[in-house]
Each structure stands twice: as structure tokens, then as C-alpha cells.
Design an enzyme around this catalytic site. Structure first.
Site, short mmCIF file in Angstrom:
data_model
loop_
_atom_site.label_atom_id
_atom_site.label_comp_id
_atom_site.label_asym_id
_atom_site.label_seq_id
_atom_site.Cartn_x
_atom_site.Cartn_y
_atom_site.Cartn_z
N GLY A 46 32.47 2.46 51.91
CA GLY A 46 32.86 3.70 52.57
C GLY A 46 32.83 3.49 54.07
O GLY A 46 32.02 2.70 54.57
N GLN A 51 32.66 5.81 62.86
CA GLN A 51 32.08 4.46 62.85
C GLN A 51 32.98 3.43 63.53
O GLN A 51 32.52 2.35 63.88
CB GLN A 51 31.78 4.01 61.41
N CYS A 95 24.20 1.22 55.52
CA CYS A 95 25.23 1.77 56.39
C CYS A 95 25.74 0.65 57.29
O CYS A 95 24.94 -0.08 57.88
CB CYS A 95 24.64 2.90 57.23
N LEU A 96 27.06 0.50 57.39
CA LEU A 96 27.62 -0.55 58.23
C LEU A 96 27.22 -0.36 59.69
O LEU A 96 27.21 -1.32 60.46
CB LEU A 96 29.15 -0.58 58.11
N HIS A 137 27.44 10.45 52.07
CA HIS A 137 26.97 9.63 53.19
C HIS A 137 28.00 9.65 54.34
O HIS A 137 27.65 9.84 55.50
CB HIS A 137 26.72 8.19 52.69
N GLU A 138 29.27 9.47 53.97
CA GLU A 138 30.33 9.46 55.00
C GLU A 138 30.52 10.84 55.62
O GLU A 138 30.78 10.96 56.81
CB GLU A 138 31.66 8.96 54.42
N HIS A 141 28.35 11.33 58.46
CA HIS A 141 28.86 10.71 59.69
C HIS A 141 29.78 11.67 60.44
O HIS A 141 29.79 11.70 61.67
CB HIS A 141 29.66 9.44 59.37
ZN LIG Z 1 27.15 4.93 57.15
#
Ligand SMILES: [Zn+2]
Length: 180
Positions: A46, A51, A95-96, A137-138, A141
Site C-alpha cells: 500500500g 508518502q 510502513c515504507l 493504514h493508508e 496517512h
Molecule cells: Zn505507511
């Protein structure tokens, strides 16, 4: 298509509430393609637009690399809104934007989601399992929130050093990070 650098913990764009999208123009179509490529290169499942430094309400999700989710096609989710939730589950997240950190987080199990797809068509769908988790989760963000903020104070204390290092630009990842 292009690989975009990923913004990390401490970057201001990750703290902003992202703006709703009014229409999907060529620029956003290109951003969607680039986000899919960036996510695949980083082995992510995701990725939210903030991000990659763009503060708009857009995410891409592709869980098809996970065995039990092979049947779920890649998704573009625009202006998402959770209408209903059911249950609660504990699941490990990463998380990236926070390389190297993985922790278990409680979240609703099932979500009913209203959103627009890549053609800006409105959809209402129910999601569960991993895909429900990724979307939630996204969505955080898009609201300027990170999963580490959901952890209890003890775990957060334990992660403090690691998070401070990421903030200073000392994170290492097998994908391109935005410069601090
Ligand atoms: Zn994330």
C-alpha cells in the site's frame, strides 16, 4: 513511469491532512502509475500519495503478492471514507515511511468503504483481512497520522531512538528515500 522518492518519519508532508481530489486528470493518472511502480519496487502492499510528497486523498493498494490475497486485483482508492466498521483485530504493520519498524496494532477487522476508483466512479465496498488493514493504514496517512502513534507509550518509548534516527535522515532502505 518513474520511481518516486518516499518521504519518511519526521517529514512535514506526512503530518498534513491531505486534500480531496475533484477530478482525475492526466497528472493524477501519471501519479497513480508512478505510485504503483514505486510501491512495487519497494515491495510495498500500500502507498498513500503523501508518502511521495503529494498531499491529496489518493492511495494505491496491491496485496496480490501475498499468497492468500492472490485473487485481489490492484486498487486505486480516491477520497475514501469509512462508513462502518466491525470487530477488532491485532495485526503486525510496517510502513515504507518508517523503514525497519514493525509492530502489532489494533484496528477494526471489517470496514465498509465509500471511495472513488481510477475512473472517478463512486463505489461502496466491504473489505476484510489484510486488504482492510492496508486501506486503514493508508487512510491514516491521508489524515496526517502514522501507525506508530497508535502504539502504547511503552512501545513508543522503546522505538524513540529508532524514530529519531529516521527523522535525522539516517534510515536505510532498499528503495529510494526523499532527502531530509
Ligand atoms: Zn505507511
Amino acid at each position: 513511469m518513474a520511481i518516486l522518492p518516499i518521504y519518511t518519519y519526521g517529514d512535514a508532508v506526512l503530518k498534513k491532512v491531505a486534500k480531496p481530489i475533484k477530478k482525475v486528470d492526466d497528472k493524477i493518472q501519471k501519479l497513480i502509475d508512478d505510485m504503483f511502480e514505486t510501491m512495487a519496487q519497494a515491495n510495498g502492499i500500500g502507498l498513500a500519495a503523501p508518502q511521495v510528497g503529494v498531499s491529496i486523498r489518493l492511495m494505491v493498494v496491491d496485496v496480490s503478492c501475498v499468497k492468500e490475497c492472490k485473487h485481489i486485483p490492484p486498487m486505486v482508492i480516491i477520497n475514501p471514507q469509512i462508513l462502518e466498521t466491525k470487530g477488532e483485530v491485532l495485526m503486525e504493520e510496517g510502513c515504507l515511511s518508517i523503514p525497519g519498524v514493525r509492530e502489532e496494532v489494533w484496528r477494526p477487522e471489517i470496514i465498509k468503504l465509500k471511495y472513488r476508483d481510477r475512473d472517478f466512479k463512486e463505489r461502496i465496498e466491504e473489505f476484510d483481512g489484510l486488504v482492510s488493514r492496508v486501506i486503514q493504514h493508508e487512510l491514516d496517512h491521508l489524515n496526517g497520522e502514522l501507525f506508530v502513534e497508535k502504539l502504547d507509550s511503552k512501545t513508543r518509548r522503546e522505538l524513540k531512538e529508532e524514530l529519531e534516527a529516521i527523522k535525522r535522515g539516517e534510515a536505510e532502505a532498499a528503495y529510494v528515500l526523499a532527502e531530509k
